[in-house]
Motif scaffolding. Structure first.
Motif, PDB file in Angstrom:
ATOM      1  N   GLN A 199      39.952 -44.181  -7.762  1.00  0.00           N
ATOM      2  CA  GLN A 199      39.530 -44.537  -8.830  1.00  0.00           C
ATOM      3  C   GLN A 199      40.611 -44.420 -10.101  1.00  0.00           C
ATOM      4  O   GLN A 199      40.856 -45.750 -10.539  1.00  0.00           O
ATOM      5  N   GLN A 231      42.695 -47.893 -11.466  1.00  0.00           N
ATOM      6  CA  GLN A 231      42.546 -48.238 -13.052  1.00  0.00           C
ATOM      7  C   GLN A 231      44.224 -48.298 -13.504  1.00  0.00           C
ATOM      8  O   GLN A 231      44.288 -49.068 -14.480  1.00  0.00           O
ATOM      9  N   ALA A 283      39.037 -55.077  -9.332  1.00  0.00           N
ATOM     10  CA  ALA A 283      37.714 -55.046 -10.070  1.00  0.00           C
ATOM     11  C   ALA A 283      36.794 -54.837  -9.043  1.00  0.00           C
ATOM     12  O   ALA A 283      35.591 -53.955  -9.099  1.00  0.00           O
ATOM     13  N   PHE A 284      36.841 -55.533  -8.046  1.00  0.00           N
ATOM     14  CA  PHE A 284      35.853 -55.561  -6.845  1.00  0.00           C
ATOM     15  C   PHE A 284      35.972 -53.945  -6.147  1.00  0.00           C
ATOM     16  O   PHE A 284      34.627 -53.372  -5.708  1.00  0.00           O
ATOM     17  N   SER A 342      34.211 -51.510  -8.381  1.00  0.00           N
ATOM     18  CA  SER A 342      32.729 -51.364  -8.565  1.00  0.00           C
ATOM     19  C   SER A 342      32.072 -50.509  -7.403  1.00  0.00           C
ATOM     20  O   SER A 342      31.149 -50.027  -7.565  1.00  0.00           O
ATOM     21  N   GLN A 375      32.901 -46.878  -8.144  1.00  0.00           N
ATOM     22  CA  GLN A 375      32.028 -46.538  -9.265  1.00  0.00           C
ATOM     23  C   GLN A 375      30.444 -46.404  -8.843  1.00  0.00           C
ATOM     24  O   GLN A 375      30.057 -45.351  -9.260  1.00  0.00           O
ATOM     25  N   ALA A 376      30.032 -47.207  -7.916  1.00  0.00           N
ATOM     26  CA  ALA A 376      28.590 -46.995  -7.512  1.00  0.00           C
ATOM     27  C   ALA A 376      28.386 -45.812  -6.525  1.00  0.00           C
ATOM     28  O   ALA A 376      27.579 -45.285  -6.805  1.00  0.00           O
TER      29      ALA A 376
END
Length: 216
Positions: free
Chosen positions: A163, A167, A193-194, A197, A200-201
């Motif tokens: 992550q 970022q 971004a994909f 996501s 993060q999930a």
């Protein structure tokens, strides 16, 4: 898959909890070894069924070939980690070929110790670590609460490293400090971004699992 938490008693002081970090192909072999031992922790299995179980666990595009599985089973047998079960015979719904009955294997006490050592080994993060985590997650109920938390914390750290990397790339591209051709910038940011996501999930799922264990 139902597991017996009493197997956590395997965690004695005489068990080596660190496995030397191995390069890619050897680490993959250790992953398959953990899978086989983990399945046998639930009881005896026919060798031919293990390949199907791994496919269901890792998905339709990941297969272990017979040329990998059967040499691995023979290796585990030579090492005394598994043995041919006395009930070896025809598998359910299958007929034996001539005089060659299907072989059923069970795990030994040394195999149980090896299983625990592989489960608790951390080693270096690699590209196939998510697959290794799936195998560990599939067998996590064999461990104590504290051991389960260690595995979850370690995978969360792996996700957080991924992550942070994404970022930072996202920020550098947006601020122009990382050179990306103008006509590719939007597409690269979409890909980042994909990927974020999904990570993060997973982090959110791990956090819920950790919170549940810590509340017990």
């Amino acid at each position: 898959m139902a597991h017996d938490r009493s197997d956590a008693a395997l965690g004695g002081d005489d068990i080596p909890l660190h496995i030397e970090s191995k390069p890619g192909p050897m680490r993959k072999a250790l992953m398959y070894e953990l899978f086989v031992l983990g399945e046998l922790m639930d009881g005896p299995h026919y060798g031919y069924l293990l390949r199907d179980i791994l496919g269901r666990l890792l998905g339709p595009f990941r297969h272990i070939s017979w040329g990998v599985l059967y040499p691995l089973i023979r290796h585990l047998e030579r090492e005394g980690l598994i043995v041919l079960d006395e009930k070896t015979g025809t598998g359910p719904g299958e007929s034996s070929q001539g005089n060659q009955p299907r072989k059923q294997y069970r795990i030994t006490e040394n195999g149980r110790r090896r299983f625990l050592a592989l489960m608790l080994e951390t080693g270096d993060y690699t590209a196939d670590y998510p697959e290794l985590f799936l195998i560990k997650l599939n067998n996590i109920d064999h461990l104590t609460r504290e051991q389960q938390l260690l595995i979850l914390w370690h995978y969360r750290e792996y996700l957080q490293v991924e992550q942070k990397y994404l970022q930072e790339g996202q920020r550098n591209i947006s601020e122009g400090t990382h050179i990306v051709p103008e006509d590719q910038r939007a597409r690269v940011l979409d890909i980042i971004a994909f990927r974020l996501s999904g990570i993060q999930a997973e982090i959110a799922w791990i956090a819920r699992k950790i919170a549940h264990l810590e509340s017990e």
